[in-house]
Design an enzyme around this catalytic site. Sequence first.
Site, mmCIF file in Angstrom:
data_model
loop_
_atom_site.group_PDB
_atom_site.id
_atom_site.type_symbol
_atom_site.label_atom_id
_atom_site.label_comp_id
_atom_site.label_asym_id
_atom_site.label_seq_id
_atom_site.Cartn_x
_atom_site.Cartn_y
_atom_site.Cartn_z
ATOM 1 N N HIS A 71 -118.198 -7.486 29.497
ATOM 2 C CA HIS A 71 -118.993 -6.511 30.246
ATOM 3 C C HIS A 71 -120.177 -7.253 30.857
ATOM 4 O O HIS A 71 -120.765 -8.140 30.221
ATOM 5 C CB HIS A 71 -119.504 -5.382 29.349
ATOM 6 C CG HIS A 71 -120.323 -4.369 30.087
ATOM 7 N ND1 HIS A 71 -119.799 -3.590 31.104
ATOM 8 C CD2 HIS A 71 -121.641 -4.027 29.984
ATOM 9 C CE1 HIS A 71 -120.751 -2.813 31.588
ATOM 10 N NE2 HIS A 71 -121.873 -3.059 30.936
ATOM 11 N N CYS A 80 -117.117 -3.335 36.150
ATOM 12 C CA CYS A 80 -118.508 -3.719 35.889
ATOM 13 C C CYS A 80 -118.908 -4.992 36.623
ATOM 14 O O CYS A 80 -120.029 -5.091 37.134
ATOM 15 C CB CYS A 80 -118.729 -3.883 34.388
ATOM 16 S SG CYS A 80 -117.800 -5.250 33.629
ATOM 17 N N ASP A 116 -127.753 -0.906 34.329
ATOM 18 C CA ASP A 116 -126.287 -0.930 34.265
ATOM 19 C C ASP A 116 -125.701 0.163 35.151
ATOM 20 O O ASP A 116 -125.916 1.353 34.920
ATOM 21 C CB ASP A 116 -125.834 -0.737 32.819
ATOM 22 C CG ASP A 116 -124.381 -1.113 32.602
ATOM 23 O OD1 ASP A 116 -123.636 -1.226 33.584
ATOM 24 O OD2 ASP A 116 -123.989 -1.303 31.436
#
Length: 271
Positions: free
Chosen positions: A105, A68, A120
């Site tokens: 994250h 991520c 995202d």
Amino acid sequence: MGRKLKELLIEKEYFSAENELHRIELVQKLLAERFPFENLDVLLKVEDPVTPDFIEEKMLQNGRGGLCYELNALQHLLLSELGFNVYLASATVASGDGWATDRTHVMNLFERDGKLYVIDSGFGSNLPLQPVELDGPSVKSSAGEFRLRTCGTEKGSIVFQSRSDKGWQTRYAFFPEQVAWRDLNRIKREIHTSAQSAFNQELLIAQIFPGEIISLNEERLQIKTSKGENQRHHFLDKEEMLKHIESCFPEPVYKAAAQYVHMKKDGRKNA
């Protein structure tokens, strides 16, 4: 922006799209199709700091994917270059009945007309593939149905959720606060070294292609199609795993996976 990425955006008719959110959606779909979610640098113990130059070299020049803090860093660089005022934020992932490692994250936030959106591209294969509006309508992609809700938790005032057979499940929580680029290196260190990290134990690769979602670990390959089919294939050995990686994912990812397998073999020989 790399020349190849610009050509791909032209193919997706990005520059003729008038709606801002639709243009962001096209970027998200492009990133999903080109850059897999993969943890090979963690397993290979690549400790380079996360800088814009590192992201551009690893992903745009060398064709790798990432986790991520890399995928959404690339998204941040690309959207910023395209003129979007996005900012990085960090979240805590829900894990079972509790929470995973705190604030490991990372995603992008975007504000437009007084509304907040999550963008995202780095949550494994669980990608909405479009901006998700806070307290707005849920959105659907080939990965499922997603929404963003105001909800007070110990880990944040906003939760990102996906729908399952049991109803809406919280996937992560966050406070809508900007984090500095250097926070990506904190996240990288946590993921590389924490005993609670889900990404420093075994190989994980996932990617969303048009019509199917492919995910792989060291035991099996799974393919979910847009028609609802779910195929699983369990590997007999690591060589078979590598053959499937070679056929399903970009060549640079296969080469890194082969390096990882050989490193593990050498480690066992020297043990």
